[in-house]
Scaffold this active site. Structure first.
Site, mmCIF file in Angstrom:
data_model
loop_
_atom_site.group_PDB
_atom_site.id
_atom_site.type_symbol
_atom_site.label_atom_id
_atom_site.label_comp_id
_atom_site.label_asym_id
_atom_site.label_seq_id
_atom_site.Cartn_x
_atom_site.Cartn_y
_atom_site.Cartn_z
ATOM 1 N N GLY A 47 0.796 -1.213 0.000
ATOM 2 C CA GLY A 47 0.000 0.000 0.000
ATOM 3 C C GLY A 47 0.833 1.271 0.000
ATOM 4 C CB ILE A 86 8.736 2.869 -1.495
ATOM 5 C CG1 ILE A 86 8.716 1.390 -1.116
ATOM 6 C CG2 ILE A 86 7.389 3.505 -1.192
ATOM 7 C CD1 ILE A 86 8.487 1.130 0.363
ATOM 8 N N GLY A 87 10.691 1.633 -4.160
ATOM 9 C CA GLY A 87 12.025 1.161 -4.503
ATOM 10 C C GLY A 87 12.398 -0.134 -3.807
ATOM 11 C CE LYS A 105 4.504 -13.643 1.953
ATOM 12 N NZ LYS A 105 4.276 -13.143 0.604
ATOM 13 C CD GLU A 107 5.040 -10.561 -0.865
ATOM 14 O OE1 GLU A 107 4.197 -10.073 -0.107
ATOM 15 O OE2 GLU A 107 4.984 -11.731 -1.295
ATOM 16 C CB ALA A 143 -9.130 -3.673 -12.026
ATOM 17 C CB ALA A 182 -1.645 -8.317 -9.040
ATOM 18 C CG ASN A 194 -1.990 -12.940 1.247
ATOM 19 O OD1 ASN A 194 -3.214 -12.802 1.304
ATOM 20 N ND2 ASN A 194 -1.283 -12.545 0.203
#
Length: 765
Positions: free
Chosen positions: A78, A82-83, A94, A136, A195, A197, A319
């Site tokens: 979100g 940001i790179g 993760k 990701e 709409a 991914a 997730n």
């Protein structure tokens, strides 16, 4: 929900070892031999084996348990583009989730590359390192191309979790929500707001479950996606509607059965929700602010079924419910891909799990007792320990059946047990105990029958086939408590020792106890009064053969319990006392610690008994006891206080019980470091021996030791207390025991009772 401040988050990530993950060795490395095996020259041998057979890389390296979490930072949580470097904390996070939930090792890789072709080329070159690739936080539409290409060019599982993870979890949630609402997925009208991914992948999976394309309306930032809109991407065109009567979300949602939000916060009004069909289903999955707040949704529709992405509300679409277990199953069969069959298997496994009775650990985390399948619980909680067994096994099985597995699993029960053991839910020891108990179930009496943990443990032990439980207490009170906690006691025996119908048994027990204790001042009336107490009555059931084992201690004073046990069942012949032991299952191995509960200040005679009882008990668990008698001094360096009594106990043990492997007094570091002990004290009776049993000089030190180890490392499993030295299987808990702890003690008590019966049978012969 706990408020997360910027200061707290930055402190969390920067304190101690910066970041959230690290690499740890899995093989010994302390000696020159270890290092020679790990690197040159020993490492050459597995290299040559892999050269001859490429699949041996799974045998000799961590490839089969190693996933790359790869991002270019173009769509981070979100935060947007940001790179790559700025997204690294997310990728480390993760990796942490992969490890704690799936036992999977991760290297996070941040690629400073936005060109899809060059991104794919880089990943393809590093892919031999890994058993799987988790893509990701890559923006659409590039993420679609990247995933499709890598799935085509690589022979390992590749999954873009932002797409498929959300799709799998929300599909499982939708499947169950529709069941709760009594609606048919083939007929429901679905509005998807977003709409990107995740939205595209979710909608495709809903269609795979049976949703009809003509019943789906998708919106993006410009409004309803229609066939006549110019310059549609391939993905958006797939879900463009031919309807001409709708342009806005307000128009699209009128009369809809399902709303799925994968967009931004506060775009769904209460009026829009009110316009939906009966029993509407709303998945407001924008984070951290949902499309509509949970409170507003509930306030405007009492019949609504709602999910969010937040942990502080029911039915969280998260997730983490999926990706660790999907990759776990794929890695365990050396899959070449994560295909549609595997994703759908995960959907059904997650959905089905929500319909099963919820483990106590989940209820405890969320501080509730009423998690049952329905409007506020139609998706499993992320902490549910069964996810790894159910989802991973389903995914692995689907991989095998669909032909993408290079390794086959045939014994699924064993595989599930391995998964439980992987995350510390079950050890080899506890599995053996439970398996043995299931082969020889016994009648077990629970003293505090109205205690929630006792009730839950009794139900669980019966469900596992470990025992036939008996709860002591007032039946009406117990059943009312069970009803409040939503515990089914329909098949559980309840005995009220105060009820008139038990008068005959109480009198029989009192007569036996009065005769046994006649020389210690007991009268029949006094013994009769004692039978109103749970511990007396329950232990007498075991003593007289009306039950096989007894468990007590959740809110009973130990001093009283000890007195009752000695009076009713007595201490084993040849011993003056009894004791308890805790088993500590740590990363360094299994250790047996005594006495942790009974003897506060044992003298040297009692210490001798505790050591002898410990040797018998360790043997009960199929090990040979190697015992160190612990103190703050070593081998006579201090000649007063506890070192003296330990020293005297060791002398007696060496003199009268030379077959026991025991020595002391010694400090803990010498007990557990064989090389150090042998160097400093070469005369020790434990030379070249690895100590597995620690005998402490008093209750304080033994109790503090095991509780310190338990608090120090969440991965350390504690089993106990285990009773040593009573004539009958009387076992103890304490007020901190969880339901799982009590079930483990039940398994010990059942095996203890079975072994006791074998001894009695052998003596009769």
């Amino acid at each position: 929900m706990v408020k997360i401040t910027k200061e707290a988050a930055l402190e969390y990530h920067s304190s101690g070892h910066p970041g959230k993950i690290e690499v740890k060795p899995t093989k010994p490395y302390h000696t020159q031999t270890d290092l020679s095996l790990a690197y040159s020259p020993g490492v050459a041998y597995p290299c040559l084996e892999i050269q001859q057979n490429q699949d041996d890389v799974y045998k000799y390296t961590d490839k089969g348990n190693l996933v790359a979490v790869i991002s270019n930072g173009t769509a981070v949580l979100g935060l947007g583009d940001i790179g790559a470097m700025s997204g690294k904390p997310v990728m480390e996070g993760k990796g942490l989730l992969f490890k704690i939930y799936g036992g999977i090792d991760v290297f996070d890789i941040e690629l400073a590359e936005k060109d899809p072709e060059k991104f794919c080329e880089t990943v393809e070159r590093i892919a031999p390192t890994f058993g799987g690739i988790n893509l990701e936080d890559i923006k659409a539409p590039e993420c679609f191309y990247i995933e499709e290409r890598l799935k085509r060019t690589l022979d390992i599982p590749v999954m873009h979790d932002d797409q498929h993870g959300t799709a799998i979890i929300s599909a499982a949630g939708l499947k169950n929500a529709l069941e709760v609402a009594g609606k048919d997925i083939k007929k429901v009208k679905i509005v998807v707001n977003g709409a990107g991914a995740a939205a595209i992948s979710c909608t495709k999976l809903y269609m795979a479950l049976g949703a009809k394309k003509e019943n789906i309306v998708m919106l993006d930032s410009k409004g309803v996606i229609t066939k006549d809109r110019p310059n549609l991407t391939e993905q958006k065109a797939l879900f463009a509607t031919e309807r001409k009567d709708i342009c806005t979300l307000e128009e699209a949602i009128n009369g809809a059965d399902v709303f799925v939000g994968l967009s931004k916060g506060n775009i769904l009004s209460q009026q829009m929700v009110k316009s939906m069909a009966e029993r509407p289903i709303v998945f407001a999955l924008a984070n951290p602010i949902p499309e509509i707040s949970y409170e507003d949704a509930i306030a405007c529709r009492s019949d609504i079924l709602i999910s969010t992405g937040r942990s502080d509300y029911p039915n969280q679409i998260n997730n983490v419910i999926g990706f660790p277990y999907i990759f776990r199953g794929a890695l365990d069969v050396h899959a070449t891909a994560i295909n549609e069959e595997m994703k759908m298997a995960a959907v059904h496994a997650i959905a089905e799990l929500a319909k099963q009775p919820v483990p106590d650990i989940v209820n405890n985390v969320y501080r509730v007792n009423d998690l049952t399948f329905g409007p506020t619980y139609f998706i499993p909680k992320p902490v549910d320990p069964r996810l790894i067994t159910e989802v991973s096994a389903a995914v692995a099985k689907a991989a095998i059946e669909s032909g993408v597995a290079r390794k086959t699993i045939t014994d699924w029960d064993s595989y599930k047990k391995e998964l439980m053991q992987l995350l510390g839910q079950e050890t080899v020891l506890t599995r053996k105990l439970h398996d043995t108990a299931r082969l020889h179930p016994q009648r077990v009496v629970y003293a505090e029958g109205g205690h929630p943990s006792m009730m839950k443990a009794a139900v669980q032990a019966k469900a596992e086939g470990i025992c036939s439980p008996i709860l002591l207490g007032n039946p009406d009170r117990i059943r009312r408590q069970a009803q409040r906690l939503k515990i089914d006691l329909s098949d559980i025996e309840i005995i009220d020792m105060r009820a008139d119908k038990e008068q005959g048994r109480r009198a029989t027990y009192a007569k036996y106890l009065a005769e046994k204790m006649a020389r210690k001042g007991y009268t029949f009336q006094e013994a009769y009064d004692k039978m109103y107490e749970r511990n007396y009555f329950g232990m007498m059931m075991v003593e007289k053969g009306d039950a096989d084992a007894f468990i007590t201690g959740l809110y009973t004073k130990y001093s009283n319990t000890i007195k009752v046990a000695k009076e009713v069942v007595g201490v084993r012949d040849g011993f003056e006392t009894f004791g308890t032991m805790h088993i500590v299952n740590s990363q360094k191995g299994m250790y047996y610690i005594a006495d942790t509960l009974i003897n506060r200040h044992p003298d040297n005679r009692y210490l001798v008994d505790i050591a002898r009882l410990s040797a018998y008990t360790v043997e009960f668990f199929n090990e040979k006891a190697v015992m160190a008698m612990i103190s703050y001094s070593n081998f006579g360096t201090d000649e007063v206080g506890s070192p003296l009594k330990v020293h005297e106990a060791v002398d007696e043990l060496h003199k009268n019980y030379p077959d026991l492997l025991v020595d002391g007094e010694m400090q803990v570091n010498f007990a557990l470091n064989k090389e150090l002990r042998d160097e400093k004290f070469p005369f020790s009776h434990l030379k070249d021996k690895d100590v597995n049993t620690l005998i402490f000089p008093n209750l304080s030190s033994a109790n503090a030791c095991y509780k310190f180890l338990q608090a120090l490392s969440p991965e350390t499993e504690i089993i106990g207390p285990i009773q040593m030295g009573l004539n009958k299987p009387i076992h103890f808990t304490d007020f901190e025991c969880s339901v799982r702890d009590i079930v483990n003690i039940t398994a010990v008590a059942v095996v203890d009772a079975y072994v006791d019966k074998l001894k009695v049978s052998a003596n009769k012969k």
